[in-house]
Enzyme design. Structure first.
Site, PDB file in Angstrom:
ATOM      1  N   GLY A  37       0.758  -1.241   0.000  1.00 46.88           N
ATOM      2  CA  GLY A  37       0.000   0.000   0.000  1.00 46.88           C
ATOM      3  C   GLY A  37       0.787   1.288   0.000  1.00 46.88           C
ATOM      4  O   GLY A  37       0.191   2.369  -0.065  1.00 46.88           O
ATOM      5  N   CYS A  50     -19.133   6.865 -25.175  1.00 42.90           N
ATOM      6  CA  CYS A  50     -20.341   7.689 -25.016  1.00 42.90           C
ATOM      7  C   CYS A  50     -20.762   7.769 -23.552  1.00 42.90           C
ATOM      8  O   CYS A  50     -21.834   7.277 -23.157  1.00 42.90           O
ATOM      9  CB  CYS A  50     -21.473   7.133 -25.874  1.00 42.90           C
ATOM     10  SG  CYS A  50     -21.130   7.241 -27.643  1.00 42.90           S
TER      11      CYS A  50
END
Length: 422
Positions: free
Chosen positions: A239, A346
């Site tokens: 992390g 789109c």
């Protein structure tokens, strides 16, 4: 540090020019640097020097076979979170004893796969999973090495969607219930406790949450040992963040992360496991795309790219920032103007950056998204029936396509029409 630099006015990956690759494979494509992957692995290893350790690369960041094999050849183990990732690791030559299996929803089939193929350990996330693994191991007549993932209820101070160590997150067993969970595990047939697992989130830019979590793990280790459990491994997760915006302050260095590990748990005599993914792969990759159109809108201009949200979902999903640079180096002092960089899908969400200052760029020119080596290709899709884009690996002055772009026929052939419709 990475190996994507301008040379004679053209962006290069190591000794290969980006336009050369674009001419060979077409755009868009992902491009990874062998030298950068190697360096980042070595930097993490150096940060843990003096402590027995195994770096288990988190494959979810980038699971291309060439990347896995490269890191495996350097000595890395693998952290997998699915049966598919386990298959990928083994196919790349990673031995079972260097594979750690994480994830909150391991199935019986996945447990059987790992127990028959070889596994270093399962990181157990719940009591029901522990009971299931016990039954599967008994059925197969084997012993499953386990750690239990404890949730330390530590705020990682990162994006809400990639925080994993708070009490409201779905991950792990509350650290307050760890003694009961370990007591139960020690009584279940087919299981062998080998250590403790903790992982608090991704893209951390502050070491304090790590310090708080690791101190809790250290205290738990002493308690569990006093209870009679053999704790020989500490899986501390991964992390640690990377610099996505080069103009901002950089996250802590791996060396400082290693120092925190040494100061908090180094005295326990445990083998340390870490699971970096983004830290190794993130800045080792770029996404290269072409400008289709430059469009003048009402009060703003748009650069419409041939890459889209299906190719790189991070900006749409996490509002993530990627530095975006022209492949042809701008002249010193070139004027910059704000533009929206968008894809052809789109969806209004198919937007990579809004009002980003960019030098003059026109149709047909190439731009590169930096820090795209992690959570780029692995999260891509074929939305809008757009083929998955190629992945390319560079090694000095050589490059090779390590995942080809499928043809439209190959995409369509995966569908079948029922007999009654023919």
């Amino acid at each position: 540090m990475d190996h994507f630099l301008y040379r004679d006015g053209i962006l290069h990956a190591e000794d290969v020019s980006i336009p050369e690759v674009a001419a060979a494979v077409g755009t868009p494509f992902y491009l990874y640097s062998t030298a950068t992957l190697t360096r980042h692995y070595q930097v993490v290893s150096d940060a843990l020097e003096g402590m027995p350790h195994l770096i288990c690369y988190a494959m979810k960041a980038n699971s291309n076979q060439a990347v896995i094999k490269l890191l495996g050849d350097l000595g890395a183990g693998m952290d997998v979170v699915s049966g598919g990732e386990y298959h990928r690791a083994r196919a790349a030559g990673i031995p079972g004893e260097k594979i750690v299996f994480s994830g909150v929803g391991k199935t019986v089939a996945e447990m059987e796969l790992a127990l028959t193929g070889g596994i270093r350990q399962f990181n157990i996330e719940s009591e029901p999973e522990m009971l299931t693994l016990s039954k599967v191991a008994q059925k197969l007549g084997v012993t499953a090495p386990i750690t239990i993932r404890v949730n330390p209820d530590v705020d990682a101070k990162t994006h809400a969607k990639i925080a994993t160590g708070k009490s409201e997150n779905k991950f792990g067993i509350p650290i307050s219930k760890a003694r009961e969970a370990y007591a139960q595990a020690s009584q279940l047939p087919g299981l062998k406790v080998v250590g403790i697992d903790v992982h608090i989130g991704s893209q951390l830019t502050d070491l304090e949450p790590y310090k708080h979590a690791f101190l809790k793990v250290a205290a738990l280790t002493e308690i569990l040992r006093a209870d009679g459990h053999e704790i020989t491994r500490l899986d501390l997760g991964g992390g640690l963040g990377i610099p996505y915006e080069r103009s901002n302050e950089a996250p802590p260095l791996p060396f400082d992360y290693g120092r925190v590990i040494s100061e908090t748990v180094g005295h326990l005599g445990c083998e340390i496991e870490v699971e970096p993914g983004r830290l190794i792969a993130g800045n080792a990759g770029i996404l290269v795309t072409s400008v289709i159109y430059r469009k003048e809108g009402e009060g703003r201009d748009f650069l419409i790219l041939d890459a889209a949200m299906n190719d790189l979902i991070r900006p749409s999903m996490y509002d993530a920032h990627h530095d975006i640079v022209p492949v042809r180096e701008p002249v010193p002092g070139a004027d910059q103007a704000p533009v929206d960089l968008v894809g052809p899908v789109c969806e209004s969400g198919d937007t990579f950056a809004k009002q980003r200052l960019m030098p003059p760029i026109g149709a047909g020119e190439l731009v590169a998204f930096r820090s795209a080596g992690a959570y780029g290709a692995v999260m891509s899709s074929e939305y809008n029936s757009r083929p998955l884009i190629p992945e390319v690996l560079v090694n000095r002055d050589q490059f090779a396509v390590v995942r080809a772009r499928p043809t439209f026929d190959e995409m369509i052939s995966r569908d079948t029409i029922p007999e009654w419709m023919r």
